[in-house]
Motif scaffolding. Structure first.
Motif, short mmCIF file in Angstrom:
data_model
loop_
_atom_site.label_atom_id
_atom_site.label_comp_id
_atom_site.label_asym_id
_atom_site.label_seq_id
_atom_site.Cartn_x
_atom_site.Cartn_y
_atom_site.Cartn_z
N PHE A 135 0.80 -1.23 0.00
CA PHE A 135 0.00 0.00 0.00
C PHE A 135 0.83 1.28 0.00
N THR A 136 2.16 1.19 0.10
CA THR A 136 2.99 2.39 0.08
C THR A 136 4.03 2.35 -1.04
N TYR A 137 4.90 1.34 -0.99
CA TYR A 137 6.02 1.33 -1.94
C TYR A 137 5.59 0.95 -3.36
N TYR A 138 4.68 0.00 -3.48
CA TYR A 138 4.23 -0.35 -4.82
C TYR A 138 3.52 0.81 -5.53
N PRO A 139 2.58 1.51 -4.85
CA PRO A 139 1.98 2.68 -5.52
C PRO A 139 3.01 3.75 -5.86
N MET A 140 4.03 3.93 -5.02
CA MET A 140 5.06 4.92 -5.32
C MET A 140 5.83 4.55 -6.59
N VAL A 141 6.22 3.28 -6.70
CA VAL A 141 6.97 2.85 -7.88
C VAL A 141 6.08 2.89 -9.12
N ALA A 142 4.83 2.42 -8.98
CA ALA A 142 3.93 2.43 -10.13
C ALA A 142 3.62 3.85 -10.59
N GLY A 143 3.38 4.74 -9.62
CA GLY A 143 3.12 6.13 -9.98
C GLY A 143 4.35 6.81 -10.55
N GLY A 144 5.53 6.45 -10.04
CA GLY A 144 6.75 7.05 -10.55
C GLY A 144 7.03 6.69 -11.99
N GLN A 145 6.77 5.43 -12.38
CA GLN A 145 7.03 5.05 -13.76
C GLN A 145 6.02 5.66 -14.74
N MET A 146 4.84 6.06 -14.23
CA MET A 146 3.88 6.76 -15.09
C MET A 146 4.44 8.09 -15.59
N ALA A 147 5.33 8.71 -14.81
CA ALA A 147 5.87 10.01 -15.20
C ALA A 147 6.69 9.93 -16.48
N PHE A 148 7.10 8.74 -16.87
CA PHE A 148 7.93 8.58 -18.07
C PHE A 148 7.17 7.88 -19.20
N ARG A 149 5.84 7.83 -19.07
CA ARG A 149 5.01 7.18 -20.09
C ARG A 149 3.89 8.11 -20.54
N ASN A 150 3.33 7.81 -21.66
CA ASN A 150 2.19 8.55 -22.20
C ASN A 150 0.92 7.95 -21.59
N TRP A 151 0.64 8.32 -20.35
CA TRP A 151 -0.43 7.69 -19.58
C TRP A 151 -1.60 8.66 -19.45
N LYS A 152 -2.58 8.48 -20.33
CA LYS A 152 -3.77 9.34 -20.33
C LYS A 152 -5.02 8.47 -20.35
N LEU A 153 -6.02 8.88 -19.58
CA LEU A 153 -7.27 8.12 -19.53
C LEU A 153 -8.02 8.17 -20.84
N THR A 154 -7.75 9.18 -21.66
CA THR A 154 -8.44 9.29 -22.95
C THR A 154 -7.95 8.27 -23.96
N ASP A 155 -6.77 7.69 -23.73
CA ASP A 155 -6.23 6.70 -24.66
C ASP A 155 -5.33 5.73 -23.92
N LEU A 156 -5.94 4.71 -23.30
CA LEU A 156 -5.18 3.75 -22.53
C LEU A 156 -4.50 2.70 -23.40
N THR A 157 -4.76 2.72 -24.71
CA THR A 157 -4.10 1.77 -25.61
C THR A 157 -2.67 2.17 -25.90
N ASP A 158 -2.31 3.43 -25.65
CA ASP A 158 -0.96 3.91 -25.91
C ASP A 158 -0.34 4.41 -24.61
N THR A 159 0.44 3.55 -23.98
CA THR A 159 1.16 3.93 -22.76
C THR A 159 2.66 3.80 -23.00
#
Length: 327
Positions: free
Chosen positions: A57-81
């Motif tokens: 509940f702490t470290y996994y969300p931090m790592v998962a959220g951190g890697q989103m910063a380097f991806r094209n992660w938008k709710l409008t187009d989840l097919t392209d990350t």
């Protein structure tokens, strides 16, 4: 009259202590438990549930959220990350609102910390004295800290309402203003209103921490200062503040971190408006998340973590006590 000697008894006690130490027993008579593999596994088994909970509940969300910063992660187009590198960070810096948000954050932190520290210190000095119903006054002063920051924001939003808010009513009755002021709708006064609310909310924390530190100061120091003819100002700066400087430094550090990450009150009062004039970095990050751009919001979150980490390191280095230093 015979003379009684204690030498034999001392010698016997020393011999017994030496024998106990040779047998592996410490002075207390208890045998020191050796660290074995079984004992280590037992300790690990007790710690495993808590460690697992923190990891999930702490470290996994931090790592998962951190890697989103380097991806094209938008709710409008989840097919392209796909991996985009530092592009999200560039989008944050290129946003026209970035300069306003950064300036608002600096005003928000400094404008909240300084009044909270000064007023909280004064309240703590007052509450340290003995007077009737002191416990009741302490309860009333400490009560706001138990209320949600978002609820405080809603409360002050009604108080600063331009039509029927109590703030305008009191100012008009006192003759300070001729007509109601639209505190939360005017870009020139919106930040003032949220700062007033945050100062009122955060004074309690400083008062609690400083009062606890003040109660640890020996009364003998104040008595000696009074005998030497020291006045109140000299006693404050030569005894009180030096004695609790560590508590003051840690309290300021904690409050800077919390205020920097405190969007609740602003969302309750203004939602970041008008025209982004009360948006700080964390409220702006939430707004970007609500728009569905998780990549850019995560990049902004990493910038916040990095900025607070650097500030904490330099602040602790600047305020640490030197060895041998005494108040």
């Amino acid at each position: 009259m015979p003379v009684t000697s204690t030498t034999p008894s001392k010698t016997a006690a020393q011999s017994e202590g030496a024998a106990s130490r040779r047998g592996g027993l410490p002075r207390g008579g208890r045998r020191k438990q050796e660290f074995t593999t079984r004992r280590g596994l037992a300790i690990a088994a007790y710690m495993a549930p808590a460690a697992l909970f923190v990891a999930v509940f702490t470290y996994y969300p931090m790592v998962a959220g951190g890697q989103m910063a380097f991806r094209n992660w938008k709710l409008t187009d989840l097919t392209d990350t796909s991996w985009v590198g530092l592009r999200n960070f560039g989008d944050v810096f290129a946003d026209p609102a970035w300069g306003t948000v950064l300036g608002n954050t600096a005003v928000w932190v400094v404008g909240s910390i300084v009044p909270q520290l000064v007023i909280g210190f004064a309240l703590a000095l007052w509450l340290r004295r003995r007077f009737p119903f002191r416990g009741l006054y302490q309860a009333l002063i400490f009560f706001p800290w138990a209320i949600s920051g978002f609820l405080i924001g809603i409360l002050f939003r009604w108080m600063f309402n331009s039509e029927f808010g109590v703030v305008n009513d009191l100012l008009q009755r006192a003759g300070l203003i001729d007509e109601p002021i639209a505190w939360l709708a005017d870009p020139d006064t919106a930040m003032v209103a949220v700062l007033v609310a945050n100062v009122w909310y955060g004074v309690t924390f400083f008062a609690i921490m400083i009062l606890a530190a003040l109660q640890s100061i020996p009364d003998e120091l104040y008595e000696a200062a009074a005998l030497d003819g020291a006045g109140k100002a000299r006693t404050l700066f030569r005894i009180t503040i030096p004695y609790i400087r560590t508590t003051l430094a840690l309290t300021v550090l904690l409050r800077v971190i919390w205020i920097f990450n405190f969007p609740d009150l602003i969302f309750g009062m203004t939602g970041g408006g008008p025209n982004n004039e009360t948006h700080i970095v964390t409220t702006w990050m939430i707004r970007i998340t609500q728009q569905g751009d998780y990549g850019r919001a995560s990049a902004l979150g990493l910038l916040v973590v990095a900025a607070l980490l650097v500030f904490a390191v330099f602040f602790l280095m600047a305020t640490r006590e030197k060895k041998g230093a005494r108040p």
